[in-house]
Design an enzyme around this catalytic site. Structure first.
Site: not given
Ligand code: FMN
Length: 365
Positions: A116, A120, A180, A182-183, A218, A247
């Site tokens: 992804n 934000f 993150s 992506n910013t 985080k 993350n």
């Molecule tokens: C589509 C998507 C959007 C995410 N958006 C955020 C976010 O806005 N803020 C954040 O701290 N982490 C975000 N994450 C990261 C997740 O909170 C998590 O840290 C990461 O996906 C690893 O966990 P997982 O393997 O269980 O998905 C996002 C992950 C995905 C897949």
């Protein structure tokens, strides 16, 4: 089983489109007490072995929903019904922003992963607070905060402080998200000087509010040992209450999906199975470097109770998942909770807290 069949259909639709449809349905259901209370009646069972107190908060289950799934905070009560011990909403920024252009969300099915670059996308902190005020269930809620894309990194703390101020009365803990991918420039906020400024601003804000909320930081999985040491130093110095590890990763190493196909999707962070080993390793490093004194929430590639247990034994007091919910369906927390209870009994533990960091404790005995 039913979800496995449903998933075949859901996965035929564009990932963001289906997420948005499911979110709308979920938010509608979540607004009816009868729905989430009925779900809770069937799904939630009190299991004394899973209860623990972390950073002053008592959690009935260590399994939480990771940030990004419920960015606007509209699914909170539904997550209670689905047996999550806590849910983290956001990331929210002070002002609304659209995020990156679509398409920006992709499934890597061969890897049980998601790529992804959402960036934000959110409706801003004002709308976020209105959603938080509607929460009715007793689930623990964390608020994950970030900065707007057009706020210069040199004054990022202003955005973090503004979000902390707005959400503090309505959440149980706050997460500072500087990880993150992506910013643009966000991850540079993990450097000691910038990080100190941001944590100090948020902690200061939290201390002036009536509720003494714990603040978590985080972090990204793609950090050097040196940066990790710096981060831990700042966390210690600023009395930040804990870490969320981690993350999404920007690494493309070890993927089963064809390299050219992944490259064609473009930039973004990868979540799911490919980040699990990294998350375990990083949790373990954080636990060792802090001698287990700092609460850690482990995140990355949790699909089963075994995955969750691995992170707990590496040093995580709590865990979160996002991608696991997409691949395993709405009963994922229920199944992990029951599985964890069995694993604890198998290993002779009566409480989850005894298992936290047990891999490390066994290795130094
Ligand atoms: C589509 C998507 C959007 C995410 N958006 C955020 C976010 O806005 N803020 C954040 O701290 N982490 C975000 N994450 C990261 C997740 O909170 C998590 O840290 C990461 O996906 C690893 O966990 P997982 O393997 O269980 O998905 C996002 C992950 C995905 C897949």
């Amino acid at each position: 089983m039913i979800y496995r069949l449903l998933r075949k259909i859901l996965f035929k639709v564009d990932a963001e489109r289906i997420h948005s449809i499911m979110h709308t349905i979920g938010a509608f259901l979540s607004s009816y007490q009868i729905v989430w209370r009925t779900a809770a009646f069937f799904y939630r069972r009190y299991m004394p072995s899973l209860r623990s107190t972390v950073a002053g908060i008592t959690f009935e289950s260590p399994v939480g929903l990771a940030a990004g799934f419920d960015k606007p905070g509209e699914l909170i009560d539904m997550m209670y019904g689905l047996d999550f011990g806590f849910t983290e909403v956001g990331t929210v920024t002070p002002r609304p922003q659209a995020g990156n252009p679509q398409p920006r969300l992709f499934r890597l099915q061969q890897d049980r992963a998601i790529l992804n670059r959402m960036g934000f996308n959110n409706d801003g902190v004002e709308r976020f607070v209105s959603a938080l005020k509607k929460r009715k269930s007793p689930i623990i809620v964390g608020g994950n905060i970030g900065k707007n894309k057009d706020t210069d990194v040199s004054i990022a703390e202003i955005d973090y402080r503004a979000c902390a101020q707005a959400i503090a009365p309505f959440v149980d803990y706050i997460t500072i998200n500087v990880s993150s991918p992506n910013t643009p420039g966000l991850r540079s906020l993990q450097n000691a000087t910038e990080l100190r400024r941001i944590i100090v601003a948020v902690m200061d804000q939290v201390h002036t509010s009536k509720r003494r909320l714990p603040v978590f930081l985080k972090i990204a999985p793609d950090i050097t040992d040196e940066l990790l040491r710096d981060i831990l130093h700042v966390v210690n110095e600023t009395h930040c209450n804990g870490l969320i590890v981690s993350n999404t990763t920007i690494s493309r190493e070890g993927l089963h999906t064809d390299v050219a196909d992944v490259r064609a999707l473009g930039d973004g962070g990868i979540s799911g199975a490919p980040v699990h080993a990294r998350a375990v390793q990083l949790v373990s490093r954080c636990y060792r470097l802090t001698n287990g004194a700092l609460p850690i929430i482990g995140v990355g590639g949790i699909f089963t109770a075994d995955d969750a247990y691995e992170l707990i034994c590496a040093g995580a007091s709590l865990v979160q998942l996002y991608t696991g919910l997409i691949y395993e369906g709405p009963s994922v927390a229920y199944r992990i909770n029951r599985g964890l209870d069995r694993l604890l009994r198998r290993d002779g533990f009566t409480s989850i807290t005894q298992a936290v960091g047990s891999s490390y404790k066994n290795s130094v005995q």
